[in-house]
Design a protein around this motif. Structure first.
Motif, PDB file in Angstrom:
ATOM      1  N   HIS A 231      -7.350  27.665 -52.001  1.00 31.14           N
ATOM      2  CA  HIS A 231      -8.988  27.465 -52.129  1.00 31.14           C
ATOM      3  C   HIS A 231      -9.674  28.772 -51.682  1.00 31.14           C
ATOM      4  O   HIS A 231     -10.767  29.216 -52.324  1.00 31.14           O
ATOM      5  CB  HIS A 231      -9.248  26.332 -51.162  1.00 31.14           C
TER       6      HIS A 231
ATOM      7  N   PHE B 274     -18.801  30.575 -41.877  1.00 29.23           N
ATOM      8  CA  PHE B 274     -18.417  31.224 -43.271  1.00 29.23           C
ATOM      9  C   PHE B 274     -18.901  30.561 -44.479  1.00 29.23           C
ATOM     10  O   PHE B 274     -19.403  31.217 -45.548  1.00 29.23           O
ATOM     11  CB  PHE B 274     -17.284  32.249 -43.265  1.00 29.23           C
TER      12      PHE B 274
ATOM     13  N   LEU C  76     -23.491  30.424 -53.568  1.00 20.84           N
ATOM     14  CA  LEU C  76     -23.495  29.790 -54.615  1.00 20.84           C
ATOM     15  C   LEU C  76     -25.101  29.170 -54.842  1.00 20.84           C
ATOM     16  O   LEU C  76     -25.236  28.971 -56.121  1.00 20.84           O
ATOM     17  CB  LEU C  76     -22.651  28.479 -54.138  1.00 20.84           C
TER      18      LEU C  76
ATOM     19  N   TYR D  13      -5.694  23.218 -39.435  1.00 24.40           N
ATOM     20  CA  TYR D  13      -5.011  21.945 -38.796  1.00 24.40           C
ATOM     21  C   TYR D  13      -5.059  20.829 -39.901  1.00 24.40           C
ATOM     22  O   TYR D  13      -5.792  20.324 -40.187  1.00 24.40           O
ATOM     23  CB  TYR D  13      -5.663  21.489 -37.515  1.00 24.40           C
TER      24      TYR D  13
HETATM   25  C1  HEM Z   1     -18.603  22.379 -51.058  1.00 22.35           C
HETATM   26  C2  HEM Z   1     -17.668  23.081 -51.377  1.00 22.35           C
HETATM   27  C3  HEM Z   1     -16.475  23.386 -50.447  1.00 22.35           C
HETATM   28  C4  HEM Z   1     -15.807  22.685 -49.509  1.00 22.35           C
HETATM   29  C5  HEM Z   1     -16.196  21.034 -49.348  1.00 22.35           C
HETATM   30  C6  HEM Z   1     -15.013  23.493 -48.918  1.00 22.35           C
HETATM   31  C7  HEM Z   1     -14.063  22.977 -47.845  1.00 22.35           C
HETATM   32  C8  HEM Z   1     -12.898  23.757 -47.242  1.00 22.35           C
HETATM   33  C9  HEM Z   1     -12.018  23.188 -46.266  1.00 22.35           C
HETATM   34  C10 HEM Z   1     -12.088  21.792 -45.791  1.00 22.35           C
HETATM   35  C11 HEM Z   1     -11.317  24.215 -45.646  1.00 22.35           C
HETATM   36  C12 HEM Z   1     -10.165  24.266 -44.988  1.00 22.35           C
HETATM   37  C13 HEM Z   1     -10.689  24.177 -43.362  1.00 22.35           C
HETATM   38  C14 HEM Z   1      -9.578  24.067 -42.429  1.00 22.35           C
HETATM   39  O1  HEM Z   1      -8.702  23.461 -42.333  1.00 22.35           O
HETATM   40  O2  HEM Z   1      -9.244  25.496 -42.008  1.00 22.35           O
HETATM   41  C15 HEM Z   1     -11.841  25.549 -46.540  1.00 22.35           C
HETATM   42  C16 HEM Z   1     -11.268  26.726 -46.382  1.00 22.35           C
HETATM   43  C17 HEM Z   1     -11.790  27.684 -46.939  1.00 22.35           C
HETATM   44  N1  HEM Z   1     -12.849  27.785 -47.620  1.00 22.35           N
HETATM   45 FE1  HEM Z   1     -13.924  26.330 -48.546  1.00 22.35          FE
HETATM   46  N2  HEM Z   1     -14.907  24.891 -49.249  1.00 22.35           N
HETATM   47  C18 HEM Z   1     -15.871  24.765 -50.122  1.00 22.35           C
HETATM   48  C19 HEM Z   1     -16.372  25.988 -50.689  1.00 22.35           C
HETATM   49  C20 HEM Z   1     -16.163  27.268 -50.699  1.00 22.35           C
HETATM   50  C21 HEM Z   1     -16.574  28.468 -51.085  1.00 22.35           C
HETATM   51  C22 HEM Z   1     -17.843  28.384 -52.150  1.00 22.35           C
HETATM   52  C23 HEM Z   1     -16.184  29.441 -50.633  1.00 22.35           C
HETATM   53  C24 HEM Z   1     -16.258  30.884 -50.648  1.00 22.35           C
HETATM   54  C25 HEM Z   1     -16.573  31.764 -49.908  1.00 22.35           C
HETATM   55  C26 HEM Z   1     -14.974  28.878 -49.719  1.00 22.35           C
HETATM   56  C27 HEM Z   1     -14.165  29.857 -48.915  1.00 22.35           C
HETATM   57  C28 HEM Z   1     -13.135  29.183 -48.103  1.00 22.35           C
HETATM   58  C29 HEM Z   1     -12.413  30.122 -47.197  1.00 22.35           C
HETATM   59  C30 HEM Z   1     -12.173  31.595 -47.353  1.00 22.35           C
HETATM   60  C31 HEM Z   1     -11.467  29.143 -46.392  1.00 22.35           C
HETATM   61  C32 HEM Z   1     -10.358  29.633 -45.532  1.00 22.35           C
HETATM   62  C33 HEM Z   1      -9.233  29.399 -45.971  1.00 22.35           C
HETATM   63  C34 HEM Z   1      -8.017  29.845 -44.866  1.00 22.35           C
HETATM   64  O3  HEM Z   1      -8.171  29.441 -43.875  1.00 22.35           O
HETATM   65  O4  HEM Z   1      -7.237  30.622 -45.067  1.00 22.35           O
HETATM   66  N3  HEM Z   1     -15.026  27.675 -49.630  1.00 22.35           N
HETATM   67  N4  HEM Z   1     -12.889  25.051 -47.449  1.00 22.35           N
END
Ligand code: HEM
Ligand code: CU
Ligand code: CU
Lengths: 581, 278
Positions: free
Chosen positions: A81, A409, A418, A472
């Motif tokens: 993701h 972030f 977005l 987690y």
């Molecule tokens: C509404 C849309 C989105 C939702 C609901 C969402 C939700 C999440 C969730 C639940 C996590 C994991 C959190 C964790 O357990 O550490 C995550 C990680 C992440 N998301 Fe999103 N996200 C969305 C959109 C985006 C977008 C547009 C980006 C672009 C920058 C993004 C970038 C990331 C990154 C870089 C991580 C970290 C992954 C990691 O820990 O290696 N997300 N997101």
């Protein structure tokens, strides 16, 4: 701005002409077609990233409910993701998508300067995407090392996908970078060399400035990731020890010795921090233009805005280790990187002031692009502010690796860009297709998406402040985490799904309006930049008719006192109608 | 109108949420209250900016929304205003950075009287080591690590003989005693994180990292791993117990030193051999 710059003569270059359906629409060398290909692919893989976020949210909101999500899956989901959203969606969409479509049109060129390279760029990108997807189907699945891919764990047992998955990820990234470099060289050279007569650098619309500087950043930053990927692949496949110290993995002494895991982090973040701006600067540029057009007012402090983009771009190369305050690097680095990081806040804040000052005494049309621009401002200000927490080394100590970081972030580089993507689509769709998007559906889409996304991420800051860690799979029984956190997580998940499904309206709108939307005409918003002054809409091959436009003014002559209209296109010569500007 | 109200709702909602949020930092158990203070200061300064800018936006949207006959002003730039805004921002930023750097200086400067302990991370558990009476840790090496010698102690280092080896995930600290945590990892990156202590630092294989703190109240606190370390990351838990002197001494006297463990193992082996011979 006010002075007329003498017109430089640029000779016309022979344009490539496609001869068959295949070379016109598939292996096309026309930047506009490539833009659609890039954009379509980016959105498609972005939807995969979106679905993955739903799965993660399901797990966080309702732990112990879904048997089909175990810890292995969860870590794979967050990794893929994160990687998809940052690189394969946003980077590709802003540079490959908007960059390709808008640069030639806005600078008054017939196409990119290296059309063939431009085509190859897309196909290499597509390969990178397909390889990324393929990692779901290899044994062990995709890597679950987190999008940061930190070694040693990314290539040792105990991490999901540490065999096939990680290799495919590294190969895919390397390909992405190769493909991007081809496109990126194109964007830079086109801006520098193919501007039409009269289009000085200080007359470029900020959209072009944002994409241009972001591309330069990417060309300088991606190589660090590239070598990191290659070195890690060597560590994995040939047993070198670039990043691998002596270690015992799950009871087994490995052969590695003497490498430095922190070295990888430096390489990664030397890329990773500029990457934030690679996504942000195009958004900055685009939103500046959307605000100006839809508030019928010049962007406030244009020159300042240009310099801020350049300064932010330059500074973004000396702040990378603010992601590593608690990584175990030498602690004295903290002083340096906290200082540079907070300095970057000043030009960034200035941009925010200039955006809101653009609204002051404007004639604000609350169109979809304007609404999404406002949403960008809110989420960007919010996310920028929390950046001041995390950048200020001491404050980062308790907050790093908690949900606060996740909230920060997402707000600043997930949701805010977005919002600009949506605004930009509503703004340029009429040029790309010749039809307007439906306004009612647009309004619905806006409110649900903006309020929903804000609601998703705002509360996560506070559970992060409480200490709830990120990455987690489940929190189990943890004394300091009250039950209310679980309730909150469930609520956030419900909102996430709602926002997610609301996007159907957006896609339906795009699909329906393509055939049935109101006919747009050449310049429905009364905009000044060259893409709105083309002879046909959508613009044909070669963009402008017989002759390339001649530019007489900057891109922001809105509501000029004494002028006939409330906008003066860049290619309008001085005359009685323009009050001689 | 609706848009102005919508943004106003977002602003008011954010502020109310901040004020009434049931989620806030855990009661602190270390000397790092000044980290909390820096956070509060940052909340105040940035919060004021957030409110001011949002209100300005709401006002503009309300006041200058399109109406028949409205004409926007033409004002390309206003250098004086921009210089002012830049200066004020710079001052605000400096006001946050300065205390931040001062506290960071504290964080990385370990006081003379700090006593050391070692926390070792491995997938997915914690172990601990104290230097013993001589105050010096014995040498360890990965090569010597095996089920009989989980810490990899080298047998002939005199400094190591009195090291206290704690092969379980519970560690005790003495209240009001500054301590320096030496952090090591056997395999991948981990991060020693106790929310109530505020402090955290990655553990990196191949090197020793550190932080220091003084526990200021007794109690039992959870240790979490704050650096993704594989599928068991979320389950890598431990406990740190802060004791008054008496309880601490009692706990310490129950722990075995390296020499004692070696001796124990020797006797066990002897018994086994004897049993086998009979
Ligand atoms: C509404 C849309 C989105 C939702 C609901 C969402 C939700 C999440 C969730 C639940 C996590 C994991 C959190 C964790 O357990 O550490 C995550 C990680 C992440 N998301 Fe999103 N996200 C969305 C959109 C985006 C977008 C547009 C980006 C672009 C920058 C993004 C970038 C990331 C990154 C870089 C991580 C970290 C992954 C990691 O820990 O290696 N997300 N997101
Ligand atoms: Cu760990
Ligand atoms: Cu971990």
């Amino acid at each position: 701005m006010m002075v007329d710059v003498p017109v430089a003569e640029v000779a016309e270059v022979e344009l490539y002409h496609a001869k068959s359906y295949w070379t016109k629409y598939v292996f096309s060398q026309d930047a506009k077609v490539i833009a659609i290909q890039y954009g379509g692919t980016a959105v498609a893989i972005g939807l995969v990233g979106l679905v993955l976020s739903w799965l993660m949210r399901l797990q966080l909101g309702f732990p112990d409910t879904f048997a089909f999500i175990d810890a292995t899956d969860y870590y794979q989901f967050i990794t893929v993701h994160g990687m998809i959203m940052v690189i394969y969606l946003l980077t590709a969409l802003f540079l490959g998508g908007f960059g390709n479509y808008l640069i030639p049109l806005m600078v008054g060129a017939r196409d990119m300067v290296f059309p063939y390279l431009n085509m190859v760029s897309y196909w290499v990108y597509l390969c990178a995407v397909l390889i990324l997807v393929a990692s779901f189907f290899v044994e062990g699945g995709p890597t679950g090392a987190g999008w940061t891919l930190y070694p040693p764990q990314s290539i040792t047992e105990g991490t999901p996908g540490s065999e096939g998955g990680i290799i495919l990820m590294l190969v895919s990234l390397a390909l992405f970078i190769i493909g991007f470099t081809m496109g990126g060289l194109n964007y830079v050279v086109t801006v520098l060399q193919a501007r039409t007569r009269g289009m000085t650098l200080m007359r470029l619309p900020l959209t072009v400035w944002g994409i241009f500087v972001a591309t330069i950043l990417a060309l300088l930053a991606f190589p660090a990731l590239f070598v990191g990927c290659i070195m890690m692949t060597l560590d994995k496949l040939l047993g070198t020890s670039f990043f691998m110290p002596e270690m015992i993995s799950l009871g087994q002494q490995l052969e590695y010795d003497g490498g430095s895991p922190i070295l990888f982090q430096h390489l990664f973040w030397f890329f990773g921090h500029p990457e934030v701006y690679i996504v942000a600067l195009p958004a900055f540029g685009i939103v500046s233009d959307l605000l100006a057009v839809h508030a019928r007012k010049n962007i406030f402090g244009y020159r300042m805005m240009v310099w801020a983009i350049v300064i932010i771009g330059a500074l973004s190369f000396v702040v990378w280790a603010h992601h590593m305050y608690v990584s175990g690097m030498h602690p004295y680095f903290g002083f340096f990187f906290a200082t540079t990081t907070l300095i970057i806040a000043v030009p960034t804040a200035l941009k925010v002031y200039n955006w809101v000052l653009t609204l002051w005494h404007g004639d604000i049309h609350l169109t979809q692009p304007m609404l999404f621009s406002l949403a960008f401002l809110v989420t960007f200000i919010n996310g920028g502010i929390t950046g001041l927490f995390l950048g200020n080394v001491t404050v980062d100590v308790p907050l790093s690796d908690t949900m606060f970081v996740v909230a920060h972030f997402h707000m600043v580089m997930g949701i805010a860009p977005l919002m600009v993507v949506f605004g930009a689509i509503y703004h340029w769709y009429p040029k790309i297709t010749g039809r307007m998007l439906h306004e009612g559906m647009g309004k619905f889409h806006f409110w649900v998406t903006f309020l929903g996304a804000y609601t998703i991420f705002l509360p996560l800051h506070y559970i992060g402040l409480q200490g709830v860690p990120r990455r987690y799979f489940e929190f189990g029984d943890t004394a300091f985490i009250p039950d209310s956190v679980t309730t909150l997580n469930a609520f956030v998940t419900v909102v996430t799904l709602t926002v997610g499904f609301a996007q159907i309206v957006f896609f339906y709108n795009m699909w329906r309006s393509y055939k049935h939307g109101k006919v747009a005409g050449d310049n429905p918003w009364g905009a000044t930049t060259l893409e709105w002054q083309t002879a046909e809409t959508p613009p044909g091959h070669g963009n402008f008719g017989e002759e390339l436009p001649l530019v007489y003014r900057w891109a922001y002559d809105f509501s000029v006192p004494g002028a006939k209209n409330d906008f003066i296109p860049q290619n309008m010569p001085p005359g009685p109608d323009t009050n001689n500007h | 109108m609706i848009v102005a109200i919508g943004l106003l709702v977002v602003l008011v909602g954010t502020v109310l949420f901040h004020v009434y949020s049931p989620w806030w930092w855990t009661p602190i158990a270390s000397n790092w209250g000044n980290m909390d203070d820096t956070i509060l200061l940052t909340f105040w300064i940035t919060g004021a900016v957030f409110i001011a800018v949002m209100l300005f936006m709401v006002y503009c949207i309300y006041k200058f929304r399109h109406k028949e006959g409205r004409v926007a002003h033409y004002e390309p730039e206003n250098t004086k205003l921009e210089v002012w805004l830049t200066s004020i921002t710079a001052v605000g930023v400096a006001a946050m950075l300065a205390p931040g750097l001062i506290v960071w200086n504290d964080y990385v400067t370990v006081p003379e009287d700090a006593v050391e302990f070692e926390a070792i991370g491995q997938q997915w558990s914690w172990t601990f080591r104290l230097p013993g009476e001589d105050g010096k840790f014995g040498t360890v090496s990965m090569k010597d690590m095996n089920p009989d010698n989980p810490f990899g102690m080298s047998a002939d280092d005199p400094n190591g003989q009195d090291d206290v080896l704690i092969e379980e995930d519970e560690m005790h600290l003495l209240k009001d005693q500054p301590i320096k945590a030496l952090l090591r990892s056997v395999d991948v990156l981990h991060d020693f994180y106790v929310p109530q202590f505020r402090a955290k630092m990655d553990m990196v294989p191949g090197t020793v990292t550190y932080f220091w703190l003084t526990p200021i109240r007794t109690g039992e606190f959870e240790i979490l791993c704050a650096e993704l370390c594989g599928v068991g990351h979320h389950a890598m838990r431990g406990t740190v117990v802060v004791d008054e002197q008496e309880a601490y001494d009692e706990w310490l006297s129950d722990q075995a030193t390296y020499a004692e463990l070696v001796e124990e193992a020797r006797i066990r082996k002897e018994n086994e051999t004897r049993l086998a011979m009979n």
